[in-house]
Write an enzyme that holds these catalytic residues in place. Structure first.
Site, PDB file in Angstrom:
ATOM      1  N   ARG A 110       0.812  -1.225   0.000  1.00 49.03           N
ATOM      2  CA  ARG A 110       0.000   0.000   0.000  1.00 49.03           C
ATOM      3  C   ARG A 110       0.841   1.269   0.000  1.00 49.03           C
ATOM      4  O   ARG A 110       0.301   2.374   0.044  1.00 49.03           O
ATOM      5  CB  ARG A 110      -0.864   0.050   1.265  1.00 49.03           C
ATOM      6  N   ASP A 131       4.691  13.493  12.936  1.00 49.71           N
ATOM      7  CA  ASP A 131       5.070  14.044  11.629  1.00 49.71           C
ATOM      8  C   ASP A 131       6.511  14.509  11.503  1.00 49.71           C
ATOM      9  O   ASP A 131       6.913  15.003  10.452  1.00 49.71           O
ATOM     10  CB  ASP A 131       4.102  15.175  11.256  1.00 49.71           C
ATOM     11  N   HIS A 176       3.614   9.104  20.583  1.00 52.57           N
ATOM     12  CA  HIS A 176       2.950   8.225  19.609  1.00 52.57           C
ATOM     13  C   HIS A 176       3.869   7.845  18.456  1.00 52.57           C
ATOM     14  O   HIS A 176       3.412   7.402  17.408  1.00 52.57           O
ATOM     15  CB  HIS A 176       1.668   8.881  19.083  1.00 52.57           C
ATOM     16  N   CYS A 196      12.365  -1.439  17.261  1.00 52.46           N
ATOM     17  CA  CYS A 196      12.473  -2.866  17.585  1.00 52.46           C
ATOM     18  C   CYS A 196      11.513  -3.217  18.714  1.00 52.46           C
ATOM     19  O   CYS A 196      11.504  -2.566  19.760  1.00 52.46           O
ATOM     20  CB  CYS A 196      13.903  -3.217  17.982  1.00 52.46           C
ATOM     21  N   CYS A 223      14.134  -4.743  21.791  1.00 56.94           N
ATOM     22  CA  CYS A 223      15.087  -3.947  22.578  1.00 56.94           C
ATOM     23  C   CYS A 223      14.786  -2.457  22.560  1.00 56.94           C
ATOM     24  O   CYS A 223      15.427  -1.681  23.262  1.00 56.94           O
ATOM     25  CB  CYS A 223      16.526  -4.191  22.112  1.00 56.94           C
ATOM     26  N   CYS A 275      15.866  -6.522  13.756  1.00 51.20           N
ATOM     27  CA  CYS A 275      16.752  -5.549  14.398  1.00 51.20           C
ATOM     28  C   CYS A 275      18.204  -5.991  14.252  1.00 51.20           C
ATOM     29  O   CYS A 275      18.525  -7.150  14.541  1.00 51.20           O
ATOM     30  CB  CYS A 275      16.370  -5.459  15.875  1.00 51.20           C
ATOM     31  N   CYS A 333      19.588  -6.820  18.000  1.00 49.19           N
ATOM     32  CA  CYS A 333      19.188  -7.960  18.827  1.00 49.19           C
ATOM     33  C   CYS A 333      18.422  -9.041  18.049  1.00 49.19           C
ATOM     34  O   CYS A 333      18.066 -10.065  18.626  1.00 49.19           O
ATOM     35  CB  CYS A 333      18.325  -7.470  19.996  1.00 49.19           C
ATOM     36  N   SER A 365      -6.748  18.290  21.732  1.00 47.82           N
ATOM     37  CA  SER A 365      -8.090  18.239  22.289  1.00 47.82           C
ATOM     38  C   SER A 365      -8.063  17.646  23.701  1.00 47.82           C
ATOM     39  O   SER A 365      -9.053  17.679  24.399  1.00 47.82           O
ATOM     40  CB  SER A 365      -8.995  17.403  21.383  1.00 47.82           C
TER      41      SER A 365
HETATM   42  P1  NAD Z   1      -6.978  16.252  17.906  1.00 53.02           P
HETATM   43  O1  NAD Z   1      -7.178  16.075  16.438  1.00 53.02           O
HETATM   44  O2  NAD Z   1      -7.762  15.432  18.840  1.00 53.02           O
HETATM   45  O3  NAD Z   1      -7.231  17.779  18.320  1.00 53.02           O
HETATM   46  C1  NAD Z   1      -6.692  18.842  17.624  1.00 53.02           C
HETATM   47  C2  NAD Z   1      -6.822  20.102  18.461  1.00 53.02           C
HETATM   48  O4  NAD Z   1      -6.125  21.145  17.778  1.00 53.02           O
HETATM   49  C3  NAD Z   1      -8.267  20.599  18.651  1.00 53.02           C
HETATM   50  O5  NAD Z   1      -8.449  20.906  20.019  1.00 53.02           O
HETATM   51  C4  NAD Z   1      -8.320  21.867  17.798  1.00 53.02           C
HETATM   52  O6  NAD Z   1      -9.171  22.852  18.357  1.00 53.02           O
HETATM   53  C5  NAD Z   1      -6.879  22.329  17.846  1.00 53.02           C
HETATM   54  N1  NAD Z   1      -6.445  23.173  16.737  1.00 53.02           N
HETATM   55  C6  NAD Z   1      -6.890  23.203  15.455  1.00 53.02           C
HETATM   56  N2  NAD Z   1      -6.191  24.101  14.745  1.00 53.02           N
HETATM   57  C7  NAD Z   1      -5.279  24.647  15.583  1.00 53.02           C
HETATM   58  C8  NAD Z   1      -4.266  25.633  15.430  1.00 53.02           C
HETATM   59  N3  NAD Z   1      -4.034  26.247  14.260  1.00 53.02           N
HETATM   60  N4  NAD Z   1      -3.503  25.955  16.514  1.00 53.02           N
HETATM   61  C9  NAD Z   1      -3.718  25.352  17.717  1.00 53.02           C
HETATM   62  N5  NAD Z   1      -4.662  24.411  17.916  1.00 53.02           N
HETATM   63  C10 NAD Z   1      -5.436  24.072  16.861  1.00 53.02           C
HETATM   64  O7  NAD Z   1      -5.428  16.080  18.118  1.00 53.02           O
HETATM   65  P2  NAD Z   1      -4.642  15.430  19.308  1.00 53.02           P
HETATM   66  O8  NAD Z   1      -5.129  16.000  20.584  1.00 53.02           O
HETATM   67  O9  NAD Z   1      -3.221  15.568  18.947  1.00 53.02           O
HETATM   68  O10 NAD Z   1      -5.013  13.876  19.281  1.00 53.02           O
HETATM   69  C11 NAD Z   1      -5.101  13.168  18.068  1.00 53.02           C
HETATM   70  C12 NAD Z   1      -4.153  11.977  17.900  1.00 53.02           C
HETATM   71  O11 NAD Z   1      -3.970  11.792  16.493  1.00 53.02           O
HETATM   72  C13 NAD Z   1      -2.799  12.215  18.438  1.00 53.02           C
HETATM   73  O12 NAD Z   1      -2.588  11.233  19.357  1.00 53.02           O
HETATM   74  C14 NAD Z   1      -1.803  12.075  17.260  1.00 53.02           C
HETATM   75  O13 NAD Z   1      -0.968  10.963  17.468  1.00 53.02           O
HETATM   76  C15 NAD Z   1      -2.628  11.780  16.054  1.00 53.02           C
HETATM   77  N6  NAD Z   1      -2.483  12.782  14.966  1.00 53.02           N
HETATM   78  C16 NAD Z   1      -1.253  13.242  14.608  1.00 53.02           C
HETATM   79  C17 NAD Z   1      -1.127  14.206  13.614  1.00 53.02           C
HETATM   80  C18 NAD Z   1       0.249  14.718  13.243  1.00 53.02           C
HETATM   81  O14 NAD Z   1       1.228  14.027  13.457  1.00 53.02           O
HETATM   82  N7  NAD Z   1       0.360  15.929  12.723  1.00 53.02           N
HETATM   83  C19 NAD Z   1      -2.268  14.717  12.983  1.00 53.02           C
HETATM   84  C20 NAD Z   1      -3.538  14.200  13.366  1.00 53.02           C
HETATM   85  C21 NAD Z   1      -3.614  13.236  14.376  1.00 53.02           C
HETATM   86 ZN    ZN Z   2      16.418  -4.887  18.910  1.00 49.03          ZN
END
Ligand code: NAD
Ligand code: ZN
Length: 261
Positions: free
Chosen positions: A78, A119, A134, A142, A145, A164, A167, A206
Site C-alpha cells: 500500500r 510528523d 505516539h 524494535c 530492545c 533488528c 538484537c 483536544s
Molecule cells: P486532535 O485532532 O484530537 O485535536 C486537535 C486540536 O487542535 C483541537 O483541540 C483543535 O481545536 C486544535 N487546533 C486546530 N487548529 C489549531 C491551530 N491552528 N492551533 C492550535 N490548535 C489548533 O489532536 P490530538 O489532541 O493531537 O489527538 C489526536 C491523535 O492523532 C494524536 O494522538 C496524534 O498521534 C494523532 N495525529 C497526529 C497528527 C500529526 O502528526 N500531525 C495529525 C492528526 C492526528
Molecule cells: Zn532490537
C-alpha cells in the site's frame, strides 16, 4: 493567577510570556493542532478528519501481533497510497508555531516537548528535547530492545518481517497504533517531565487521548501553571490559568516576540 479568557489576544500572549519568563522548567504537551497550519488535518475539532468522516475502526495492532510478516507485506503493497492524511504529512513543512517552539528551547524558556504528533516537524524546525509519545512515522522501532532508527534505512524485502540489527527482534514502524502500548522509555520520560514542570504549555491538543492528557493534570495538581494555546475550548480549558484562544502559528511567535523584548 487569573484566567484570561476574557482578555484580548495581545494581553493573553503577554500574560503567557510573563508566566513562562518566571518559570524554571517549562514542558509543552503538543497535539495535531500545531501541525494544522502545515496542512496536516487534525482528527478532532471542527475541521478534523474524524469530525467529517467518523472514527475509523482500525485493527492494525492486532494484525501486527498475529502476523508481522503479513502486516509488512500489506504495508509495502500500500506504500504510496496512504490516503489524504499520509499525502498531507509527506508534503508538510514546519510552520511558524514549530519554529517558535524551537526558538523557546534555544532561548532557555522551554525544557521539553511531549508531542502526540508523528510528523517529525518539531525536529525539522530545530527542536531537540522532544519525546514522541505516539512515535515518528519516519522511524522504525524494535519490538524487543526498543532500538529506533530511520525507516528509510530498513530493507523492506523478503524475508519479512525486517529484523533488528542489534538484537534480531522484529521491527515495526515507530508510529504507535491504536491499541498498542506506548513504549515504556517514552512514557517514563513523560512522567519525569510532568514531575519537573512548573509551567505546562498545552498546544493544539483536544486533550482527550490518555495518558497524554494526564501529564498537564498531574503537573497542575503539584502546583504548576497551565497555559493553553488553542482556538477552541478543550477538556483542559477549565483547568488552565492562561488561555490564548488563537492558532498556534500566531500565538507562539507572539509569545517569543514578547520574551525577546
Ligand atoms: P486532535 O485532532 O484530537 O485535536 C486537535 C486540536 O487542535 C483541537 O483541540 C483543535 O481545536 C486544535 N487546533 C486546530 N487548529 C489549531 C491551530 N491552528 N492551533 C492550535 N490548535 C489548533 O489532536 P490530538 O489532541 O493531537 O489527538 C489526536 C491523535 O492523532 C494524536 O494522538 C496524534 O498521534 C494523532 N495525529 C497526529 C497528527 C500529526 O502528526 N500531525 C495529525 C492528526 C492526528
Ligand atoms: Zn532490537
Amino acid at each position: 493567577m487569573s484566567t484570561t479568557t476574557e482578555t484580548t489576544l495581545d494581553q493573553a500572549t503577554r500574560v503567557a510570556a510573563a508566566v513562562i519568563r518566571q518559570a524554571s522548567h517549562v514542558v509543552a504537551l503538543v497535539g495535531a493542532g500545531l501541525s494544522a497550519e502545515s496542512g496536516i488535518p487534525t482528527y478532532r475539532g471542527p475541521d478534523g478528519l474524524w469530525t467529517k468522516f467518523g472514527e475509523p475502526t482500525i485493527d492494525g495492532w492486532e494484525l501486527f501481533c498475529e502476523d508481522p510478516a503479513g502486516w509488512w507485506r500489506l504495508t509495502i503493497e500500500r506504500r504510496g497510497d496512504g490516503g489524504e492524511f499520509a499525502r498531507a504529512i509527506d508534503a508538510a513543512e514546519p510552520n511558524a508555531g514549530h519554529r517558535a517552539m524551537a526558538d523557546l528551547e534555544e532561548m532557555g524558556h522551554l525544557a521539553h516537548i511531549i508531542t502526540q504528533n508523528i510528523d517529525n516537524l518539531h525536529q525539522r524546525a530545530g527542536s531537540r528535547a522532544v519525546t514522541e509519545i505516539h512515535g515518528n512515522r519516519t522511524k522504525a522501532r524494535c519490538m524487543n530492545c526498543g532500538w529506533r532508527g530511520p525507516l528509510a534505512a530498513v530493507p523492506l524485502i523478503e524475508p519479512l518481517p525486517p529484523l533488528c540489527h542489534e538484537c534480531g527482534g522484529v521491527l515495526k514502524n515507530d508510529t504507535v497504533m491504536f491499541g498498542e502500548p506506548i513504549p515504556p522509555d517514552a512514557l517514563d520520560e513523560c512522567y519525569r517531565q510532568a514531575a519537573l514542570a512548573d509551567v505546562f504549555l498545552v498546544v493544539g491538543t483536544s486533550a482527550v487521548v490518555y495518558p497524554a492528557a494526564s501529564f498537564p493534570v498531574m503537573a497542575k495538581r503539584r502546583g504548576a501553571a497551565l497555559i493553553e494555546i488553542n482556538p477552541h475550548e478543550t477538556e483542559l480549558s477549565e483547568l488552565a490559568d492562561v488561555i490564548v484562544r488563537a492558532p498556534a502559528g500566531i500565538a507562539l511567535p507572539a509569545i517569543v516576540d514578547t520574551l525577546r523584548r
